[in-house]
Design a protein around this motif. Sequence first.
Motif, PDB file in Angstrom:
ATOM      1  N   HIS A  72     -24.502 -22.474 -13.438  1.00 11.95           N
ATOM      2  CA  HIS A  72     -24.481 -23.266 -12.212  1.00 11.95           C
ATOM      3  C   HIS A  72     -23.623 -22.635 -11.118  1.00 11.95           C
ATOM      4  O   HIS A  72     -23.869 -22.856  -9.930  1.00 11.95           O
ATOM      5  CB  HIS A  72     -24.010 -24.685 -12.517  1.00 11.95           C
ATOM      6  N   LYS A 317     -22.097 -31.801 -11.744  1.00 10.45           N
ATOM      7  CA  LYS A 317     -23.478 -31.728 -11.279  1.00 10.45           C
ATOM      8  C   LYS A 317     -23.718 -30.316 -10.739  1.00 10.45           C
ATOM      9  O   LYS A 317     -22.790 -29.644 -10.266  1.00 10.45           O
ATOM     10  CB  LYS A 317     -23.733 -32.763 -10.190  1.00 10.45           C
ATOM     11  N   PRO A 318     -24.961 -29.825 -10.800  1.00 12.62           N
ATOM     12  CA  PRO A 318     -25.228 -28.455 -10.344  1.00 12.62           C
ATOM     13  C   PRO A 318     -24.688 -28.148  -8.946  1.00 12.62           C
ATOM     14  O   PRO A 318     -24.098 -27.083  -8.721  1.00 12.62           O
ATOM     15  CB  PRO A 318     -26.762 -28.373 -10.376  1.00 12.62           C
ATOM     16  N   ASP A 319     -24.841 -29.082  -7.998  1.00 12.10           N
ATOM     17  CA  ASP A 319     -24.430 -28.805  -6.620  1.00 12.10           C
ATOM     18  C   ASP A 319     -22.920 -28.936  -6.396  1.00 12.10           C
ATOM     19  O   ASP A 319     -22.438 -28.727  -5.291  1.00 12.10           O
ATOM     20  CB  ASP A 319     -25.191 -29.700  -5.640  1.00 12.10           C
ATOM     21  N   GLN A 320     -22.173 -29.262  -7.453  1.00 11.98           N
ATOM     22  CA  GLN A 320     -20.710 -29.345  -7.314  1.00 11.98           C
ATOM     23  C   GLN A 320     -20.013 -28.019  -7.597  1.00 11.98           C
ATOM     24  O   GLN A 320     -18.803 -27.905  -7.380  1.00 11.98           O
ATOM     25  CB  GLN A 320     -20.159 -30.398  -8.279  1.00 11.98           C
ATOM     26  N   HIS A 321     -20.759 -27.019  -8.047  1.00 12.77           N
ATOM     27  CA  HIS A 321     -20.143 -25.750  -8.446  1.00 12.77           C
ATOM     28  C   HIS A 321     -19.860 -24.826  -7.269  1.00 12.77           C
ATOM     29  O   HIS A 321     -18.725 -24.343  -7.104  1.00 12.77           O
ATOM     30  CB  HIS A 321     -21.024 -25.039  -9.471  1.00 12.77           C
ATOM     31  N   LYS A 322     -20.866 -24.552  -6.472  1.00 11.69           N
ATOM     32  CA  LYS A 322     -20.712 -23.559  -5.399  1.00 11.69           C
ATOM     33  C   LYS A 322     -19.575 -23.887  -4.421  1.00 11.69           C
ATOM     34  O   LYS A 322     -18.852 -22.970  -3.998  1.00 11.69           O
ATOM     35  CB  LYS A 322     -22.041 -23.384  -4.655  1.00 11.69           C
TER      36      LYS A 322
END
Length: 326
Positions: A72, A317-322
Motif C-alpha cells: 500500500h 486503509k489503502p489511501d492512508q499510506h501515501k
Amino acid sequence: MNKYNVYAIGNALVDMEFAIEDAFLNQMNIDKGVMTLVDTDQQQALYEALAGHSGKMASGGSAANTIIAVSHFGGKTFYSCKVANDAAGDFYVQDLVAAGVDTNLHQEREAGVSGKCIVMITPDAERTMHTHLGISETVSTAELHPDAIAASDYVYLEGYLVTSPSGRAAAIQARQIAEQAGVKTALTFSDPNMVRFFKDGLGEMLGGGVDLLFCNQEEALTWADTDSIETAADALKAVCKRFAITLGKQGALLFDGSDTLQVPATPVQAVDTNGAGDMFAGAFLYGLTHGYSFEQAGRLATKAAAQLVTQFGPRLKPDQHKPLLG
C-alpha cells in the motif's frame, strides 16, 4: 532492479477482531497481551462467548499485515503462505490480491480449514490473540518460490512460524536461498511467547545472523533474559547486523550496524495496538527499499504505527499510506 522489494513467508490467518473489557479476559481465564495457540473447539467456544461484541474481519497474520503495508505504500511484494479450499481461504486470497500482493495461492488449494485468529482489544488498546492455525500449521518448503526470493531486495520471516516444524524449516530454507542469492534477510520475533517458549527454534531461523531484526521491548528483554534494554541491545547484535526495537510510547531504539539511536514516538491516543509492530516493519522495509536512510525508515515506521493505533483494526486503509510519506 529486482522484481520485488519484499518477499515474506508467514502464517495466513483470517483475523476476527473484537472490542472487549478486561473482565471478559478474566472470566475466560485468558492471558492478556500475548498470542495463545488453541484448537478448533477452544476457538469455537471463545467465538460463541463473544456473541454480541462488535467485531470486524480481515486477512491477516503478522507477515501478511507487514507485506500489505509495503504494497500500500507503493512497494512490490510477494507473500508465501497456506490457506485451505474453504470460504475463509477464498476470502483470504481475494483480500490479498486486492492489496496488490503477488502470492503462491493461485495454485490448487488443499481441502481443510483455513487458520483463524480471534483478536480481543481491551480499553487500554492492548491486543490479546487466540489462534487456531488450521492448515497454515502445515505451511512448508512447498510454498516457497525460490525465483521470487532471488528477485527480491529483502526476505522477511515471521517469528510465529517457529511453532510449526514445517513452517520453521520453510523459514530456514527461505533465509538460505536469500543468502545464496545475495538478498538481505529480516526476521520479526512476533510475540513474547515465541521468545519465551521457542527461543532455540528462533535461533535456528536466525542462523548465522539476519541483516535486520524487528522486535518489541518485551521480546528483546526476554531474549537476553535481562531487565536492561542496553544489555538486550548488546545481545541482539550477536544474531543480526541491524535491529529495530519498538518501545511503545518511547518510540524505537535502532542500531544501524555502527550507531545506536532512538527515534521518538508520535504522541497519539491509542485505541487498538493490534498490528502496530507489523505496520512498523512494513513501513520500515518500504523505506529501506526506497532510498530512505536507516533513521529515516525508523521515523516513517514510528509515524505509520502511531497512525494505525488510533483506529480499530490491524491495517490502515489503502489511501492512508501515501500521505505518511510526505
